[in-house]
Design an enzyme around this catalytic site. Structure first.
Site, PDB file in Angstrom:
ATOM      1  N   ASP A  64       0.821  -1.229  -0.076  1.00  0.00           N
ATOM      2  CA  ASP A  64       0.033  -0.077  -0.041  1.00  0.00           C
ATOM      3  C   ASP A  64       0.717   1.090   0.007  1.00  0.00           C
ATOM      4  OD1 ASP A  64      -2.348   1.366  -0.055  1.00  0.00           O
ATOM      5  OD2 ASP A  64      -2.319   1.559   2.160  1.00  0.00           O
ATOM      6  N   GLY A  65       0.468   2.315  -0.729  1.00  0.00           N
ATOM      7  CA  GLY A  65       1.093   3.517  -0.694  1.00  0.00           C
ATOM      8  C   GLY A  65       1.445   3.916  -1.635  1.00  0.00           C
ATOM      9  N   GLY A 115       0.114   5.406  -4.696  1.00  0.00           N
ATOM     10  CA  GLY A 115      -0.575   6.301  -5.069  1.00  0.00           C
ATOM     11  C   GLY A 115      -0.126   7.710  -4.207  1.00  0.00           C
ATOM     12  N   ARG A 116      -0.168   7.506  -3.021  1.00  0.00           N
ATOM     13  CA  ARG A 116       0.264   8.643  -1.995  1.00  0.00           C
ATOM     14  C   ARG A 116       1.520   9.042  -2.166  1.00  0.00           C
ATOM     15  NH1 ARG A 116      -1.056   6.204   3.510  1.00  0.00           N
ATOM     16  NH2 ARG A 116      -1.263   4.154   2.412  1.00  0.00           N
ATOM     17  N   TRP A 117       2.303   7.925  -2.545  1.00  0.00           N
ATOM     18  CA  TRP A 117       3.660   8.380  -2.788  1.00  0.00           C
ATOM     19  C   TRP A 117       4.076   9.214  -3.783  1.00  0.00           C
ATOM     20  CZ3 TRP A 117       7.254   8.057  -6.877  1.00  0.00           C
ATOM     21  CH2 TRP A 117       8.861   8.325  -6.377  1.00  0.00           C
ATOM     22  N   HIS A 148       2.895   3.778  -8.934  1.00  0.00           N
ATOM     23  CA  HIS A 148       2.896   2.236  -9.153  1.00  0.00           C
ATOM     24  C   HIS A 148       4.120   1.732  -9.807  1.00  0.00           C
ATOM     25  CE1 HIS A 148      -1.266   2.112  -7.708  1.00  0.00           C
ATOM     26  NE2 HIS A 148      -1.976   2.986  -8.783  1.00  0.00           N
ATOM     27  N   TRP A 186     -11.628  -1.218  -8.577  1.00  0.00           N
ATOM     28  CA  TRP A 186     -12.177  -1.152  -9.831  1.00  0.00           C
ATOM     29  C   TRP A 186     -13.023   0.160  -9.637  1.00  0.00           C
ATOM     30  CZ3 TRP A 186     -11.079  -3.598 -14.084  1.00  0.00           C
ATOM     31  CH2 TRP A 186     -10.395  -4.827 -14.065  1.00  0.00           C
ATOM     32  N   ARG A 210     -11.662   2.760  -8.855  1.00  0.00           N
ATOM     33  CA  ARG A 210     -10.643   3.909  -9.170  1.00  0.00           C
ATOM     34  C   ARG A 210     -10.985   4.454 -10.708  1.00  0.00           C
ATOM     35  NH1 ARG A 210      -4.740   1.913  -6.801  1.00  0.00           N
ATOM     36  NH2 ARG A 210      -5.513   1.640  -4.599  1.00  0.00           N
ATOM     37  N   LEU A 254      10.795 -20.537  -4.541  1.00  0.00           N
ATOM     38  CA  LEU A 254       9.732 -19.748  -3.976  1.00  0.00           C
ATOM     39  C   LEU A 254       8.304 -19.783  -4.793  1.00  0.00           C
ATOM     40  CD1 LEU A 254       9.096 -17.122  -1.929  1.00  0.00           C
ATOM     41  CD2 LEU A 254       9.846 -15.841  -4.020  1.00  0.00           C
ATOM     42  N   ILE A 296      -7.118  -4.906   6.988  1.00  0.00           N
ATOM     43  CA  ILE A 296      -6.566  -5.805   6.093  1.00  0.00           C
ATOM     44  C   ILE A 296      -7.262  -5.779   4.673  1.00  0.00           C
ATOM     45  CG2 ILE A 296      -6.169  -7.471   7.910  1.00  0.00           C
ATOM     46  CD1 ILE A 296      -8.888  -8.739   7.464  1.00  0.00           C
ATOM     47  N   GLU A 306       0.368 -13.355  12.344  1.00  0.00           N
ATOM     48  CA  GLU A 306       0.595 -12.400  12.993  1.00  0.00           C
ATOM     49  C   GLU A 306       0.574 -10.901  11.862  1.00  0.00           C
ATOM     50  OE1 GLU A 306       1.687 -12.203  16.201  1.00  0.00           O
ATOM     51  OE2 GLU A 306       0.790 -14.154  16.255  1.00  0.00           O
TER      52      GLU A 306
END
Length: 235
Positions: A19-20, A22-24, A36, A68, A70, A130, A190, A202
């Site tokens: 998250d973040g 767009g704000r960045w 993004h 969606w 947005r 992985l 969440i 956790e």
């Protein structure tokens, strides 16, 4: 006791809400899509860290069912970015023995994105390193509803419905539940992510926006995880 470098393999499943972006971008007077794109640099670094430290399962929240709402322009650019990124990273991830799985609805995706998802999943499906799951057009509520539809379609009697069956029919049903959920960006929720799978995870919420999230931040959280006392309902 803190774990040493390359000793995080006992954590079976890590999930991250990235998250973040767009704000960045907005903080810097840039378009959200540039945020993004910047977030992709963090994504690659965290995937590399996960590979190098022999992590088992990493599940990343890239686009929710609620996203969606947005703007049409941002969604269009995001879908193109997802498609190009998957295509660009396909052979890099395959050569690093990563098994890639894209989870979510997928019905509203552009043809090129669907095709690139299919290609990367086929190419990497037998890789034993992985397990990288990327959630695009995913929502925990959608996952549970979709699971119910699968069970009904199989004509399974209600007496045979149990937690094991439900888990099996969810996205990631063949994988262990989430041990550790990380959310960047400072929000403490969440956001409809893996509602069933995080029942005993956790939680770590960090104020750093995703494009600024570095491997050292990830490592510190992993070390901190081992200080948690996980009782799973026991005294």
């Amino acid at each position: 006791m803190l774990k040493k470098n390359n000793d995080f393999s006992s954590i079976k499943h890590i999930a991250i809400i990235m998250d973040g972006n767009g704000r960045w971008a907005i903080k810097r007077g840039l378009s959200r899509i540039l945020g993004h794109k910047k977030g992709l640099h963090s994504l690659v670094k965290i995937i590399n860290f996960s590979i190098n430290n022999k992590l088992n399962i990493l599940t990343l929240y890239a686009f929710s069912t609620e996203n969606w709402s947005r703007s049409e322009l941002e969604i269009s650019e995001l879908m193109r970015l997802f498609s190009l990124t998957i295509k660009k990273l396909m052979y890099f991830l395959h050569n690093r023995n990563v098994c890639v799985n894209i989870i979510g609805n997928k019905n509203r995706f552009y043809f090129s994105l669907k095709k690139n998802i299919e290609n990367i999943q086929i190419l990497t499906k037998n890789n034993s390193g992985l397990k990288l799951n990327i959630a695009i057009d995913y929502g925990g509520k959608w996952d549970i509803v979709n699971c119910i539809k699968k069970i009904i379609k199989k004509n399974i009697g209600f007496k045979n419905i149990n937690e094991k069956l439900v888990k099996k029919n969810l996205c990631l049903g063949n994988l262990p539940s989430v041990d550790l959920l990380i959310r960047t960006g400072g929000e403490k929720r969440i956001s409809n992510f893996l509602l069933w799978q995080i029942a005993y995870a956790e939680f770590f919420f960090i104020n750093i926006l995703w494009p600024d999230f570095k491997c050292i931040n990830f490592k510190n959280i992993l070390n901190n995880f081992f200080l948690r006392n996980r009782r799973f309902g026991k005294i």
